[in-house]
Motif scaffolding. Structure first.
Motif, PDB file in Angstrom:
ATOM      1  N   LEU A 128       0.913  -1.299   0.096  1.00  0.00           N
ATOM      2  CA  LEU A 128       0.023  -0.011   0.023  1.00  0.00           C
ATOM      3  C   LEU A 128       0.965   1.168  -0.018  1.00  0.00           C
ATOM      4  CD1 LEU A 128      -2.532  -1.053   3.019  1.00  0.00           C
ATOM      5  CD2 LEU A 128      -2.831  -1.208   0.506  1.00  0.00           C
ATOM      6  N   ASN A 129       0.255   2.298  -0.460  1.00  0.00           N
ATOM      7  CA  ASN A 129       0.826   3.540  -0.538  1.00  0.00           C
ATOM      8  C   ASN A 129      -0.013   4.532   0.394  1.00  0.00           C
ATOM      9  OD1 ASN A 129       2.995   2.910  -2.300  1.00  0.00           O
ATOM     10  ND2 ASN A 129       2.006   3.698  -3.959  1.00  0.00           N
ATOM     11  N   HIS A 130       0.720   5.532   1.384  1.00  0.00           N
ATOM     12  CA  HIS A 130      -0.011   6.328   2.058  1.00  0.00           C
ATOM     13  C   HIS A 130       0.615   7.252   2.372  1.00  0.00           C
ATOM     14  CE1 HIS A 130      -2.040   7.881   5.817  1.00  0.00           C
ATOM     15  NE2 HIS A 130      -3.162   7.665   4.937  1.00  0.00           N
ATOM     16  N   ASN A 131       0.412   8.658   1.619  1.00  0.00           N
ATOM     17  CA  ASN A 131       1.229   9.962   1.711  1.00  0.00           C
ATOM     18  C   ASN A 131       2.652   9.728   1.550  1.00  0.00           C
ATOM     19  OD1 ASN A 131      -1.204  11.342   2.542  1.00  0.00           O
ATOM     20  ND2 ASN A 131      -0.828  10.846   4.734  1.00  0.00           N
ATOM     21  N   GLY A 132       2.817   8.937   0.266  1.00  0.00           N
ATOM     22  CA  GLY A 132       4.419   8.657   0.057  1.00  0.00           C
ATOM     23  C   GLY A 132       4.833   7.518   0.732  1.00  0.00           C
ATOM     24  N   ASP A 133       4.582   6.988   1.786  1.00  0.00           N
ATOM     25  CA  ASP A 133       4.923   5.832   2.487  1.00  0.00           C
ATOM     26  C   ASP A 133       4.617   4.629   1.931  1.00  0.00           C
ATOM     27  OD1 ASP A 133       6.351   7.888   4.054  1.00  0.00           O
ATOM     28  OD2 ASP A 133       4.659   7.738   5.669  1.00  0.00           O
ATOM     29  N   HIS A 134       5.193   3.594   2.025  1.00  0.00           N
ATOM     30  CA  HIS A 134       5.113   2.362   1.466  1.00  0.00           C
ATOM     31  C   HIS A 134       4.961   1.586   2.650  1.00  0.00           C
ATOM     32  CE1 HIS A 134       5.850   3.554  -2.777  1.00  0.00           C
ATOM     33  NE2 HIS A 134       7.059   3.837  -2.305  1.00  0.00           N
ATOM     34  N   SER A 135       3.833   0.898   2.640  1.00  0.00           N
ATOM     35  CA  SER A 135       3.645  -0.214   3.762  1.00  0.00           C
ATOM     36  C   SER A 135       2.977  -1.644   3.254  1.00  0.00           C
ATOM     37  CB  SER A 135       2.567   0.294   4.966  1.00  0.00           C
ATOM     38  OG  SER A 135       1.381   0.231   4.268  1.00  0.00           O
ATOM     39  N   THR A 136       3.173  -2.529   3.992  1.00  0.00           N
ATOM     40  CA  THR A 136       2.999  -3.999   3.512  1.00  0.00           C
ATOM     41  C   THR A 136       2.006  -4.682   4.490  1.00  0.00           C
ATOM     42  OG1 THR A 136       5.155  -4.161   2.391  1.00  0.00           O
ATOM     43  CG2 THR A 136       3.877  -6.082   2.899  1.00  0.00           C
TER      44      THR A 136
END
Length: 173
Positions: A128-136
């Motif tokens: 996922l992308n959230h405000n330029g941050d990537h998370s899994t």
């Protein structure tokens, strides 16, 4: 498209015609609070759906208010709908967006205690992308639950093709 007000909201707005233009209201604080909540609901839902001037008048006409009060409510709606929509957009949740998906099918054929056991599991790795941050996010489920989830999503997609949903989505944007 008319705004469909529940009986509770209609009751909350029912005290408006009894209010005098000046002076004390001579009603309980609960009645005033319910009236404000009813007005808030009427204005936010109308603004959210971007209903036309004519539809707003028809929605308010059902409430049985005087012509003067109907005109006053219409003017209040027209003056404030853009600002209400701006506030609603600011209050909308900032959700993560889809980037990619990896999946794997695992099947446990046997264990020490059970020699012939078939236990399938589907594992997903959602990026996922959230405000330029990537998370899994890692999710695991059995095939039956996955099949049910797919059916529910397909049903939701079919419902999005109905005229009513298209109109709502178009008015939200």
């Amino acid at each position: 498209m008319l705004l469909d007000l529940s009986e509770e909201h209609k009751e909350h707005l029912a005290f408006l015609p009894r209010v005098d233009g000046a002076g004390k209201l001579n009603v309980s604080s609960d009645t005033v609070q319910h009236g404000v909540e009813g007005l808030t609901y009427l204005l936010t839902e109308s603004s959210k759906l971007m209903i036309s001037e004519l539809d707003f008048q028809d929605s308010v006409f059902v409430l049985g208010f005087s012509e003067e009060l109907n005109k006053l409510l219409l003017q209040l709606y027209l003056d404030n709908r853009k600002e209400i929509r701006t506030i609603l957009n600011e209050l909308a949740p900032d959700l993560p967006t889809y980037h990619s998906l990896e999946w794997r099918l695992d099947v446990q054929l046997a264990s020490r205690s059970l020699r012939q056991q078939i236990k399938p599991a589907v594992t997903f790795k959602l990026h996922l992308n959230h405000n330029g941050d990537h998370s899994t996010k890692v999710l695991q489920t059995d095939p039956a639950t996955l099949l049910h989830l797919v059916q529910q999503l397909e049903q939701a997609l079919e419902e999005m093709k109905t005229n009513h949903c298209r109109r709502v989505v178009r008015n939200i944007k």
